[in-house]
Scaffold this active site. Structure first.
Site, PDB file in Angstrom:
ATOM      1  CB  CYS A   1      17.099  39.499  33.758  1.00  0.00           C
ATOM      2  SG  CYS A   1      17.072  37.694  33.651  1.00  0.00           S
ATOM      3  CG  ASN A   2      16.281  36.598  37.886  1.00  0.00           C
ATOM      4  OD1 ASN A   2      15.571  37.392  38.483  1.00  0.00           O
ATOM      5  ND2 ASN A   2      15.795  35.650  37.128  1.00  0.00           N
TER       6      ASN A   2
ATOM      7  N   GLY B   1      11.805  42.156  22.882  1.00  0.00           N
ATOM      8  CA  GLY B   1      13.240  42.016  23.097  1.00  0.00           C
ATOM      9  C   GLY B   1      13.788  40.781  22.411  1.00  0.00           C
ATOM     10  CE1 TYR B   2      15.173  36.504  18.248  1.00  0.00           C
ATOM     11  CE2 TYR B   2      16.879  37.639  16.982  1.00  0.00           C
ATOM     12  CZ  TYR B   2      16.120  36.508  17.236  1.00  0.00           C
ATOM     13  OH  TYR B   2      16.312  35.368  16.475  1.00  0.00           O
TER      14      TYR B   2
END
Length: 400
Positions: free
Chosen positions: A46-47, A179-180
């Site tokens: 995500c980053n 989200g999981y």
């Protein structure tokens, strides 16, 4: 040549979204990259968007950028937001990244698990086999050792913990987690360790989270989220969706304050929501700027254990140097066996059986002593970077 190309630090999220990769296209990406590179590992979180590569031929930096940008269909205007590191700088980058030195939240250790996953995927894809494989193996060992010895768990930090702690300090008690995946699981774990009133977990496959159903956790499908979204104080969104999952129209204009922490890249939440008076929206860049009391402690502790990173860099670079002379070592051992066989055969034709066996042991033992000393010297000179002249002499002695 080993290298890495990735998004520069502190690039705005609006740009990072344009450089995000979609997991469903992973196989396609790898297949196309292997047309240009010997080995490839894609690190996509995500980053962080980084491509580690190994190529046998010397190619220019412009060619590397062009090949990678063509595979991902990135606009050339985005090149200025990317970095390219080669050889030792690339090795150093990976070792520092896996220990959390380059994380937006310093010391966040989720990157260790993410790099392990990227490595396992590359093994499964058959996209690494030699130098990159060894580099990632050493990096993962480095990350584990750093995490264990640095004991960062005593000073916990993550974008999830900072978000939830911030929400709790603001009085939030009703939460929704979207989200999981890895981040979603951390969010649920963190929330369950605090006294909260209720948690709505929104997933695409309810069966994957059925074990969480309980007194305060209710698992809902995405098409059910709007039934309860306006009842919560806080939303933590962390999906891998390539599109918006919380739209402007989902949140009513009137109502109590709702804090939204968007941990996803690309962003999950419509940025227009921040214009509503009741909505306080923070994206991952804003979350990483939230100062917390542990920041200074983490920085000091990480610097104290930086030697682990430096030792791992040296370990890999030394492995590379030894690997460069490994073919010469193999040839010397082959030649040793050939010479021993010739001498033993000659002696066997002249002596009796018992003497022949004794002679075989003596010849082999003597040859091993000299050859092993030569190999040790060759390795030693390789580590000093002066193996070429040494190798030339040894080759003249043993291979001509």
């Amino acid at each position: 040549m080993i290298g890495v190309i990735g998004v520069k630090r502190n690039v705005d999220i609006a740009i990072r979204e344009k450089l995000a990769l979609y997991p469903k296209k992973h196989k396609k990406y790898v297949g196309e990259l292997l047309n240009s590179f010997k080995e490839v590992v894609i690190l996509n979180t995500c980053n962080r968007t980084e491509i580690y590569f190994n190529c046998t031929e010397e190619i220019s930096e412009d060619e590397i950028f062009d090949k990678i940008f063509n595979v991902f269909n990135w606009n050339d205007d985005l090149k200025k937001y990317m970095f390219l590191s080669k050889e030792k700088r690339a090795v150093t980058h990976l070792m520092e990244v896996i220990c959390g030195f380059h994380s937006r939240i310093l010391g966040e250790d989720q990157i260790l698990g993410q790099i392990k996953d990227a490595y396992k995927t590359a093994i499964s894809d058959n996209s690494i086999s030699s130098e990159l494989q060894k580099m990632f193996e050493i990096a993962i060992a480095c990350g584990k050792k750093f995490k264990t010895e640095c004991k960062m768990f005593e000073v916990p930090v993550s974008s999830v913990s900072i978000s939830i702690n911030s929400a709790l300090l603001k009085g939030c008690r009703k939460f929704m987690v979207l989200g999981y995946g890895e981040i979603g699981k951390l969010a649920i774990k963190h929330l369950l360790s605090h006294k909260v009133e209720c948690i709505y977990l929104i997933v695409r496959d309810k069966s994957k989270a059925s074990d969480l159903e309980g007194e305060i956790v209710e698992v809902l499908d995405f098409n059910e989220k709007n039934q309860v979204i306006n009842e919560v104080d806080c939303i933590v969104s962390c999906t891998a969706a390539p599109h918006t999952v919380v739209r402007n129209e989902d949140i009513k204009t009137e109502g109590d304050i709702i804090h939204i922490y968007d941990l996803a890249v690309p962003r999950d939440v419509d940025k227009e929501l921040s214009e509503k008076e009741r909505v306080i929206l923070k994206d991952i860049d804003e979350i990483s700027k939230i100062d917390d009391k542990n920041k200074k402690i983490r920085k000091e502790r990480m610097e104290e254990y930086k030697h682990i990173v430096e030792e791992s860099i040296e370990e890999f670079l030394n492995w590379l140097k030894i690997r460069e002379v490994s073919s010469k070592i193999r040839n010397i051992k082959i030649r040793e066996n050939e010479i021993c066989s010739e001498r033993i055969k000659t002696f066997s034709n002249k002596g009796n059986g018992e003497n022949a066996k004794l002679a075989e042991r003596m010849i082999k033992s003597t040859a091993d002593a000299y050859v092993n000393r030569a190999i040790e010297l060759l390795k030693s000179e390789a580590l000093k970077g002066s193996d070429s002249s040494c190798a030339e002499i040894i080759e003249k002695i043993f291979l001509t």
